[in-house]
Design a protein around this motif. Structure first.
Motif, short mmCIF file in Angstrom:
data_model
loop_
_atom_site.label_atom_id
_atom_site.label_comp_id
_atom_site.label_asym_id
_atom_site.label_seq_id
_atom_site.Cartn_x
_atom_site.Cartn_y
_atom_site.Cartn_z
N VAL A 31 45.82 40.50 47.71
CA VAL A 31 45.96 39.19 47.13
C VAL A 31 46.58 38.87 46.36
O VAL A 31 46.26 39.84 45.11
N THR A 32 47.87 38.10 46.19
CA THR A 32 48.34 38.04 44.92
C THR A 32 48.07 36.56 43.89
O THR A 32 48.41 36.24 42.61
N THR A 33 47.39 36.03 44.76
CA THR A 33 47.35 33.68 44.11
C THR A 33 45.97 33.64 44.20
O THR A 33 45.42 34.35 45.08
N ALA A 34 45.08 32.92 43.86
CA ALA A 34 44.42 32.15 43.68
C ALA A 34 43.50 31.65 45.66
O ALA A 34 42.74 31.40 45.93
N GLU A 35 45.08 30.85 45.46
CA GLU A 35 45.96 30.34 47.34
C GLU A 35 45.41 31.37 48.13
O GLU A 35 44.40 31.05 49.04
N ALA A 37 43.92 34.43 48.04
CA ALA A 37 41.78 34.93 47.57
C ALA A 37 41.50 33.78 49.20
O ALA A 37 40.62 33.57 49.58
N THR A 38 41.27 32.19 49.02
CA THR A 38 40.95 31.07 49.07
C THR A 38 41.62 31.59 50.67
O THR A 38 40.24 31.57 52.14
N ALA A 39 42.81 32.43 51.12
CA ALA A 39 42.70 31.98 52.28
C ALA A 39 42.44 32.78 53.11
O ALA A 39 42.54 33.72 54.32
N PHE A 40 42.61 34.23 52.62
CA PHE A 40 41.36 35.17 52.92
C PHE A 40 40.04 35.46 53.35
O PHE A 40 39.60 35.74 54.24
N ILE A 41 39.64 34.58 52.07
CA ILE A 41 37.96 33.58 52.59
C ILE A 41 38.22 32.82 54.43
O ILE A 41 36.91 33.57 54.92
N LEU A 62 43.65 39.37 39.75
CA LEU A 62 45.13 39.12 40.28
C LEU A 62 46.21 39.76 39.46
O LEU A 62 45.50 40.37 38.41
N PRO A 63 46.95 39.46 40.37
CA PRO A 63 48.30 40.97 39.05
C PRO A 63 48.75 40.36 37.65
O PRO A 63 48.43 41.33 37.02
N ASP A 64 48.40 39.66 37.57
CA ASP A 64 48.35 38.91 35.40
C ASP A 64 47.16 38.56 35.49
O ASP A 64 47.17 39.02 33.64
N GLY A 65 46.27 39.20 36.15
CA GLY A 65 44.77 39.27 34.91
C GLY A 65 43.85 39.01 34.92
O GLY A 65 43.00 38.78 34.42
N THR A 66 44.36 37.88 35.53
CA THR A 66 43.33 36.51 35.75
C THR A 66 41.94 36.73 37.02
O THR A 66 42.68 37.25 38.57
N PRO A 67 40.90 37.37 35.99
CA PRO A 67 39.71 37.08 37.44
C PRO A 67 39.52 35.77 38.35
O PRO A 67 39.24 34.88 37.57
N GLU A 86 36.74 45.97 37.80
CA GLU A 86 37.45 45.68 36.06
C GLU A 86 37.14 47.71 36.03
O GLU A 86 38.58 48.55 35.27
N ARG A 87 36.24 48.28 35.72
CA ARG A 87 36.25 49.47 36.37
C ARG A 87 36.99 50.68 36.95
O ARG A 87 37.13 51.29 36.58
N GLU A 88 37.09 50.02 38.12
CA GLU A 88 37.86 50.60 39.48
C GLU A 88 39.53 50.32 38.36
O GLU A 88 40.12 51.17 39.52
N ASP A 89 40.03 49.66 37.94
CA ASP A 89 41.34 48.97 37.03
C ASP A 89 41.77 48.43 38.56
O ASP A 89 43.04 49.04 38.90
N LEU A 90 41.29 48.09 39.17
CA LEU A 90 41.70 47.64 40.84
C LEU A 90 42.22 45.97 40.71
O LEU A 90 41.65 44.60 40.07
N THR A 91 43.57 45.23 40.79
CA THR A 91 44.24 44.03 41.09
C THR A 91 45.08 44.57 41.79
O THR A 91 45.15 45.00 42.81
N GLY A 92 45.30 42.55 42.22
CA GLY A 92 45.62 42.39 43.17
C GLY A 92 44.73 42.44 44.72
O GLY A 92 45.34 42.34 45.92
#
Length: 125
Positions: A31-35, A37-41, A62-67, A86-92
C-alpha cells in the motif's frame, strides 16, 4: 506450515498461531497511501471470516515515512506492529494481525502473540 492464500496482491496466512482458544491469522500487501490501507482492510473484511473477527489490528509505514496504525479494539497492538515494521525498515507494506477471541483473556501475552504473528508473516517466503 500454515495454509496460505493470495488475494489480489494480498498475502494471507490463516491459522498462523493460537493461544488459549484465541486464533490468529496475519495478512499483508503493498500500500502507498492511507486510502489504499483502508481499501486493503475493506477487501480483507469482504471475507466473512475476517469481518467476524474480534480484531483486525494493522499498521503501515507509507513510502513518505508516515506511520499509520489501527488497534481495532486491541489496545496497543497497532504500535507493536508499527515498531516491528520500523525495525525491519519495511515501508509501503501493510501488515494485519487478525484475532478471533477464544474466551480467555491473554493479558500482556496478547502483545507477544501479535509479535509472533508478524514474525510468521515476515519469515514467510
Amino acid at each position: 506450515m500454515p495454509p496460505k492464500g493470495h488475494l489480489g496482491g494480498m498475502k494471507i496466512i490463516d491459522n498462523a498461531l493460537s493461544d488459549r482458544g484465541s486464533k490468529y491469522a496475519v495478512s499483508g500487501g503493498p500500500v502507498t497511501t492511507a486510502e489504499e490501507a483502508t481499501a486493503f482492510i475493506k477487501q480483507l473484511c469482504r471475507a466473512k471470516k475476517f469481518a467476524k473477527a474480534s480484531h483486525n489490528t494493522w499498521a503501515v509505514i507509507l513510502p513518505d515515512g508516515t506511520p499509520i496504525k489501527n488497534d481495532d479494539g486491541e489496545s496497543g497492538a497497532g504500535m507493536v506492529i508499527l515498531r516491528m515494521l520500523e525495525r525491519e525498515d519495511l515501508t509501503g507494506h501493510i501488515i494485519v494481525v487478525t484475532r478471533w477471541f477464544g474466551g480467555t483473556k491473554l493479558g500482556g501475552d496478547r502483545f507477544r502473540r501479535v509479535k509472533d504473528a508478524v514474525r510468521v508473516y515476515l519469515d514467510d517466503d
